[in-house]
Design a protein around this motif. Sequence first.
Motif, short mmCIF file in Angstrom:
data_model
loop_
_atom_site.label_atom_id
_atom_site.label_comp_id
_atom_site.label_asym_id
_atom_site.label_seq_id
_atom_site.Cartn_x
_atom_site.Cartn_y
_atom_site.Cartn_z
N ALA A 243 3.73 1.65 -5.73
CA ALA A 243 2.30 1.60 -5.47
C ALA A 243 1.97 2.02 -4.04
O ALA A 243 2.81 1.94 -3.14
CB ALA A 243 1.77 0.19 -5.73
N ASP A 244 0.74 2.45 -3.87
CA ASP A 244 0.20 2.67 -2.54
C ASP A 244 0.14 1.31 -1.83
O ASP A 244 -0.40 0.34 -2.37
CB ASP A 244 -1.21 3.27 -2.66
CG ASP A 244 -1.82 3.61 -1.32
OD1 ASP A 244 -2.12 2.66 -0.55
OD2 ASP A 244 -2.02 4.80 -1.03
N GLY A 245 0.70 1.23 -0.64
CA GLY A 245 0.80 -0.05 0.06
C GLY A 245 -0.52 -0.69 0.41
O GLY A 245 -0.59 -1.89 0.64
N GLU A 246 -1.60 0.10 0.42
CA GLU A 246 -2.93 -0.45 0.74
C GLU A 246 -3.73 -0.77 -0.51
O GLU A 246 -4.28 -1.85 -0.64
CB GLU A 246 -3.70 0.55 1.62
CG GLU A 246 -3.17 0.63 3.04
CD GLU A 246 -3.14 -0.73 3.73
OE1 GLU A 246 -4.14 -1.46 3.67
OE2 GLU A 246 -2.10 -1.06 4.33
N THR A 247 -3.81 0.16 -1.45
CA THR A 247 -4.69 -0.02 -2.62
C THR A 247 -3.99 -0.67 -3.81
O THR A 247 -4.64 -1.21 -4.70
CB THR A 247 -5.24 1.33 -3.08
OG1 THR A 247 -4.15 2.13 -3.59
CG2 THR A 247 -5.91 2.08 -1.94
N LEU A 248 -2.65 -0.57 -3.86
CA LEU A 248 -1.82 -1.01 -4.99
C LEU A 248 -2.05 -0.20 -6.26
O LEU A 248 -1.55 -0.54 -7.32
CB LEU A 248 -1.97 -2.51 -5.27
CG LEU A 248 -1.39 -3.42 -4.19
CD1 LEU A 248 -1.39 -4.87 -4.65
CD2 LEU A 248 0.01 -3.01 -3.78
N HIS A 249 -2.80 0.89 -6.16
CA HIS A 249 -2.81 1.88 -7.25
C HIS A 249 -1.47 2.61 -7.23
O HIS A 249 -0.76 2.61 -6.22
CB HIS A 249 -3.95 2.89 -7.05
CG HIS A 249 -5.28 2.36 -7.46
ND1 HIS A 249 -5.59 2.09 -8.77
CD2 HIS A 249 -6.38 2.05 -6.72
CE1 HIS A 249 -6.83 1.64 -8.84
NE2 HIS A 249 -7.33 1.60 -7.62
N THR A 250 -1.13 3.24 -8.35
CA THR A 250 0.09 4.05 -8.38
C THR A 250 0.07 5.02 -7.21
O THR A 250 -0.91 5.72 -6.98
CB THR A 250 0.20 4.82 -9.71
OG1 THR A 250 0.21 3.88 -10.79
CG2 THR A 250 1.48 5.63 -9.76
N ALA A 251 1.17 5.05 -6.46
CA ALA A 251 1.24 5.88 -5.27
C ALA A 251 1.22 7.36 -5.64
O ALA A 251 1.60 7.75 -6.74
CB ALA A 251 2.51 5.56 -4.49
N ASN A 252 0.80 8.15 -4.69
CA ASN A 252 0.87 9.61 -4.85
C ASN A 252 1.23 10.22 -3.50
O ASN A 252 1.47 9.49 -2.53
CB ASN A 252 -0.45 10.17 -5.40
CG ASN A 252 -1.63 9.81 -4.52
OD1 ASN A 252 -1.59 10.01 -3.31
ND2 ASN A 252 -2.69 9.28 -5.13
N GLN A 253 1.26 11.53 -3.44
CA GLN A 253 1.71 12.19 -2.21
C GLN A 253 0.74 11.99 -1.05
O GLN A 253 1.11 12.23 0.11
CB GLN A 253 1.94 13.68 -2.47
CG GLN A 253 3.19 13.94 -3.32
CD GLN A 253 3.40 15.41 -3.59
OE1 GLN A 253 2.46 16.14 -3.88
NE2 GLN A 253 4.65 15.86 -3.48
N ASN A 254 -0.46 11.53 -1.33
CA ASN A 254 -1.42 11.27 -0.26
C ASN A 254 -1.27 9.86 0.31
O ASN A 254 -1.91 9.53 1.32
CB ASN A 254 -2.86 11.45 -0.77
CG ASN A 254 -3.13 12.90 -1.17
OD1 ASN A 254 -2.68 13.81 -0.50
ND2 ASN A 254 -3.85 13.09 -2.26
N SER A 255 -0.47 9.03 -0.35
CA SER A 255 -0.26 7.66 0.14
C SER A 255 0.48 7.70 1.47
O SER A 255 1.35 8.54 1.70
CB SER A 255 0.54 6.85 -0.88
OG SER A 255 -0.15 6.76 -2.10
N VAL A 256 0.12 6.76 2.33
CA VAL A 256 0.77 6.66 3.65
C VAL A 256 1.90 5.64 3.60
O VAL A 256 2.98 5.85 4.14
CB VAL A 256 -0.27 6.28 4.73
CG1 VAL A 256 0.43 6.06 6.07
CG2 VAL A 256 -1.33 7.36 4.84
N SER A 257 1.63 4.51 2.95
CA SER A 257 2.67 3.48 2.80
C SER A 257 2.97 3.28 1.32
O SER A 257 2.10 3.47 0.46
CB SER A 257 2.22 2.17 3.45
OG SER A 257 1.04 1.68 2.82
#
Length: 279
Positions: A243-257
């Motif tokens: 997951a995206d460390g901030e939103t907890l949506h499934t991470a993608n290449q735009n995720s930072v954490s």
Amino acid sequence: MKVFKRIKELQAHLQQLRANDKTIGLVPTMGALHQGHLSLVGQARDNADVVISTIFVNPTQFNDPKDLERYPRPIEQDMHKLEQIGCDILFNPEVSEMYAGNEQWHLEIGELEHLLEGKFRPGHYQGVTQVVFKLFDIVKPDVALFGQKDYQQFKVIARMVDLLKLPIRLVMCPILRDDDGLAMSSRNIHLSATERQNALILSKALFWLKDNFKSNNITQLQEQAANIIRQQDGVDLEYLEIADGETLHTANQNSVSFVALVAARVGKTRLIDNVLLND
């Protein structure tokens, strides 16, 4: 260590401390304390003059009444552990002290409430925010410390603090693990020897993910890690998500954490764990 069961008595004591310019660090727990909890108390000592720990098994965050009933409550052992680690104050109220009649609570925390844990435990985070807000309102701490193992819970509480503009600094403390890699949890006491051995697959899969993590291959990595767990007898996987460390949506290449989170049932015991992938 001073022990309080009544809100008014605790607040009178805290008022005295504040009059002497003491800062207050809060470590909320539901008891059945292990080394992970105690490490929070230790880190609170580094962040505040006075450390208060709370032990309260909060009924509003349990979806399953049987789970609430089974939750361990070794209060005498817990008190001894807190004294040994140097906790200054314990607040250990009864349910009737914390809740008056049929209280209503709803905080609009957005999608965070319904993802991952929220999907499997509907209403859970309303119960969490309800009791944590109560504790914040009673104690009015300068800083509050929570464990990374409940990563989503930390994000939910951070959202609440932001929404309600509470003047509290939050600190997320690293997961403590036993030597075999199992994340420390109050629920681990329910595991048989075989179940405990089976449960090790959760941290093994997470560590494998961390070792092999590439942000351009999230879907494949997630499926491979999930398959590692599915191949283990006695473990019923509920979710494994990068997951995206901030939103907890499934991470993608735009995720930072990036954080990998897992939940599974081992026998009758539900366990959660996570690992930060690019800390």
